[in-house]
Design a protein around this motif. Structure first.
Motif, PDB file in Angstrom:
ATOM      1  N   PRO A  77       0.799  -1.301   0.106  1.00 14.84           N
ATOM      2  CA  PRO A  77      -0.049   0.029   0.203  1.00 14.84           C
ATOM      3  C   PRO A  77       0.663   1.436   0.155  1.00 14.84           C
ATOM      4  N   TYR A  82      -2.305   8.205  -4.697  1.00 18.67           N
ATOM      5  CA  TYR A  82      -3.736   8.541  -5.240  1.00 18.67           C
ATOM      6  C   TYR A  82      -3.905   9.825  -5.158  1.00 18.67           C
ATOM      7  N   VAL A 100       3.221  21.362   1.024  1.00 18.15           N
ATOM      8  CA  VAL A 100       2.523  20.231   0.781  1.00 18.15           C
ATOM      9  C   VAL A 100       3.312  19.212  -0.254  1.00 18.15           C
ATOM     10  N   LEU A 103       5.058  16.703   1.992  1.00 14.08           N
ATOM     11  CA  LEU A 103       4.229  15.549   2.376  1.00 14.08           C
ATOM     12  C   LEU A 103       4.548  14.208   1.502  1.00 14.08           C
ATOM     13  N   GLY A 104       5.028  14.476   0.407  1.00 18.04           N
ATOM     14  CA  GLY A 104       5.186  13.178  -0.539  1.00 18.04           C
ATOM     15  C   GLY A 104       6.259  12.421   0.144  1.00 18.04           C
ATOM     16  N   TRP A 106       5.956  11.259   3.163  1.00 21.72           N
ATOM     17  CA  TRP A 106       5.331  10.371   4.171  1.00 21.72           C
ATOM     18  C   TRP A 106       5.636   9.252   4.426  1.00 21.72           C
ATOM     19  N   ILE A 109       9.288   9.531   5.981  1.00 16.05           N
ATOM     20  CA  ILE A 109       9.320  10.100   7.352  1.00 16.05           C
ATOM     21  C   ILE A 109       8.246   9.673   8.317  1.00 16.05           C
ATOM     22  N   ALA A 111       5.020  10.272  10.515  1.00 17.44           N
ATOM     23  CA  ALA A 111       4.306  11.212  11.162  1.00 17.44           C
ATOM     24  C   ALA A 111       5.525  11.830  12.087  1.00 17.44           C
ATOM     25  N   PHE A 112       6.451  11.425  12.458  1.00 15.89           N
ATOM     26  CA  PHE A 112       7.425  12.025  13.393  1.00 15.89           C
ATOM     27  C   PHE A 112       8.814  12.369  12.971  1.00 15.89           C
ATOM     28  N   SER A 113       9.446  11.688  11.986  1.00 14.42           N
ATOM     29  CA  SER A 113      10.638  11.949  11.590  1.00 14.42           C
ATOM     30  C   SER A 113      10.875  13.284  11.066  1.00 14.42           C
ATOM     31  N   ALA A 114      12.219  13.870  10.950  1.00 13.72           N
ATOM     32  CA  ALA A 114      12.465  15.167  10.559  1.00 13.72           C
ATOM     33  C   ALA A 114      12.804  15.239   8.926  1.00 13.72           C
ATOM     34  N   VAL A 115      12.551  16.077   8.384  1.00 10.71           N
ATOM     35  CA  VAL A 115      12.700  16.354   7.017  1.00 10.71           C
ATOM     36  C   VAL A 115      14.279  16.782   6.668  1.00 10.71           C
ATOM     37  N   ARG A 155       4.328  16.490  -5.658  1.00  9.33           N
ATOM     38  CA  ARG A 155       4.089  15.724  -4.460  1.00  9.33           C
ATOM     39  C   ARG A 155       4.241  14.237  -4.921  1.00  9.33           C
ATOM     40  N   GLN A 159       6.955  11.213  -4.038  1.00  6.08           N
ATOM     41  CA  GLN A 159       6.463  10.238  -3.349  1.00  6.08           C
ATOM     42  C   GLN A 159       7.119   8.983  -4.061  1.00  6.08           C
TER      43      GLN A 159
ATOM     44  N   ARG B 155       2.003  17.067  13.021  1.00  4.45           N
ATOM     45  CA  ARG B 155       1.994  16.802  11.755  1.00  4.45           C
ATOM     46  C   ARG B 155       1.021  16.064  11.344  1.00  4.45           C
ATOM     47  N   PRO B 156       0.781  14.552  11.783  1.00  2.00           N
ATOM     48  CA  PRO B 156      -0.311  14.170  11.277  1.00  2.00           C
ATOM     49  C   PRO B 156      -1.953  14.704  11.649  1.00  2.00           C
TER      50      PRO B 156
END
Lengths: 255, 284
Positions: A77, A82, A100, A103-104, A106, A109, A111-115, A155, A159, B155-156
């Motif tokens: 998944p 999508y 935005v 976010l690709g 995601w 990273i 919910a929590f890791s740094a960019v 994005r 991804q 973030r989430p």
């Protein structure tokens, strides 16, 4: 394309076996079988209410099949991206274009890791590729419809999904933007991405999509675009579209 | 006029409590407004009333009992309102408005049967000076917990609010963060009810967030400006309430209201000033 025994369960191909999907017992996609080959570029066409978006929602896992099943050939998944229809995002939200696009990342990273700064660079690069390089710091509410779609494509680039599911990506988009974004899609296909897009613009499909799947609840045709988009199939799709029934009897076809 | 606020312990506690509620309430309010859940915030605030009333009837004017009652009632109503909008055909705003009126009616009925008019007024409109040391420690705990939790789920929560389809497509567990967020909202409404009253508790969360939208178009800006507005208003409100001997809740909320109106007239974005007397436009 129709199933043949060689392509069954092959790596990275998506196989539909006798798939039915719908809402409240009414199937919007009825007993469909076939294969999206790895790296193929397929347009899903057909009348409104014909089940095109429903099929995408089944592929992304938002809807469970009523019967039959989907084999993803080992695609997880997280490897599927999508893009829903335009109206489904809150564009007034106070985020920048770069936010935005980031976010690709995601799937990497979460919910929590740094960019990382490399990821920031990659996001900026993706914006350059979709012609939005100068807009990274702009708030998203200031963008036009076409610019917004360019941002969403950036994005998608970031991804790096194996499979792209796009729901009417070029609705209400001008020719220039459509042309640029189509170019981005072809580039992604060359890199091995499987792309499945719901489309209404048949000339555009004929020009750019090698494969087509025509759907009017029933499968009307699936294969090379030239064969599928023939007058006979188009007439049949239109005719079926006039026959949606609210109080259908239980389907007896073998699941 | 300010002297008693530096010497009287009850007044000092009132001021500290107001700053505490502002620090965690305003950021939650920003998220509520952005998620178009302002009405939900109102419903939860009012749902606390029958709970505190039940606590009051069972244990008298005991702040832990009333807070616990409010917490339980707030959680139950948040749950029921969520389920009702999901599983019945009534539009969300209609069913939320129904819940909120039912909760207020039940609470007022319970309090008028068992308490004095003064009890009713204090619970509905707030009595910041009734905050004791124990309550203050509880409030500091809730504020710290909320800010930490919000930092973790930031973030989430933002992504879930802005693009739920994306969140779902990347299997981001948006529902989980939504539940945690609602839990924080209930906790903060209960935290604020002594200072603001159950009728006004949502005011300190929501109105600063709305006013901040006239000043910033960035999430970080919205949050810091709304916290600033909330702190200024709640401190000013408490001073006014003490000076003119009025309940603290309405004084605070009206002060925020004044800032809201001023922002609507003069703010940088979308205000009357920005519309009719815009600054010169950029080249591109």
């Amino acid at each position: 394309m129709p199933i043949d025994s060689d392509s069954m369960g092959a790596a990275m191909t998506i196989t539909l076996s006798n798939l039915s999907v719908g809402y409240d017992r009414h199937p919007a996609v009825h007993h469909i079988s076939g294969v999206f080959a790895a790296g193929s570029l397929t347009a899903i066409v057909g009348p409104n209410g014909g089940g095109k978006s429903t099929l995408l929602k089944a592929l992304i896992g938002f809807l469970r099949p009523m019967s039959g099943h989907i084999d993803f050939g080992g695609i997880t998944p997280q490897q599927i991206a999508y893009l829903p229809q335009q109206s489904e995002v809150d564009r007034s939200f106070p985020l920048s274009v770069l936010d935005v696009v980031l976010l690709g990342f995601w799937p990497k990273i979460g919910a929590f890791s740094a960019v990382s700064s490399e990821q920031r660079g990659a996001a900026q690069e993706a914006l350059e590729k979709t012609g939005m390089g100068a807009f990274a710091e702009r708030p998203i509410e200031a963008l036009s419809t076409g610019q917004w779609q360019r941002v969403l494509f950036a994005r998608l680039l970031v991804q790096k999904a194996r499979v792209l599911l796009l729901d009417e990506p070029f609705a209400a988009i001008d020719n220039r933007t459509t042309h640029d974004l189509m170019h981005v899609l072809q580039h992604m296909q060359e890199e091995g991405c499987t792309i499945i897009a719901v489309m209404h613009d048949l000339p555009l499909v004929r020009e750019h999509f090698p494969q087509s799947l025509m759907l009017a609840r029933e499968l009307i045709g699936w294969g090379s675009t030239a064969e599928v988009l023939c007058d006979e199939n188009l007439a049949r799709a239109t005719q079926l579209a006039g026959n949606w029934v609210e109080h259908a009897a239980e389907c007896k076809k073998v699941a | 006029m300010l002297c008693p606020f530096l010497t009287d312990p009850a007044l000092k506690r009132a001021l500290v409590s107001a700053v505490l509620v502002s620090c965690s309430g305003a950021p939650l309010g920003v998220m509520l407004v952005l998620r178009r859940m302002s009405l939900m915030g109102d419903v939860i605030a009012h749902a606390i009333l029958p709970g505190t009333a039940a606590g009051f009837i069972l244990a008298g004017l005991s702040i832990p009992a009333m807070s616990l009652g409010g917490l339980i009632a707030g959680l139950i109503v948040a749950l029921i309102a969520g389920l009702a909008t999901r599983f019945t055909a009534i539009r969300e705003d209609a069913s939320l408005a129904t819940f909120y009126l039912l909760a207020v009616a039940a609470g007022i009925l319970m309090l008028s049967l068992h308490g004095t008019a003064q009890d009713l007024e204090d619970i509905l409109f707030g009595d910041a000076q009734s905050v004791d040391n124990q309550m203050l420690v509880y409030m500091a705990g809730v504020t710290s917990f909320t800010l930490l939790a919000l930092a973790v789920i930031y973030r989430p929560l933002v992504v879930e609010s802005f693009d739920p389809h994306f969140m779902r497509a990347v299997r981001g567990k948006g529902g989980l963060y939504h539940v945690i967020f609602m839990l924080l909202v209930v906790l903060n409404m209960v935290e604020g009810y002594r200072t603001l009253g159950t009728l006004m508790a949502s005011g300190l969360l929501l109105i600063p967030a709305v006013a901040a939208q006239f000043w910033s178009r960035k999430l970080s800006g919205l949050i810091s400006i709304s916290v600033l507005i909330a702190i200024i208003s709640s401190v000013a409100g408490i001073i006014l309430a003490e000076t003119y001997k009025v309940p603290s809740g309405p004084a605070i909320v009206l002060f925020i209201g004044a800032i809201y109106m001023g922002s609507g007239l003069l703010g940088r974005h979308g205000s009357v000033r920005a519309r009719y007397f815009p600054f010169r436009h950029f080249e591109a």
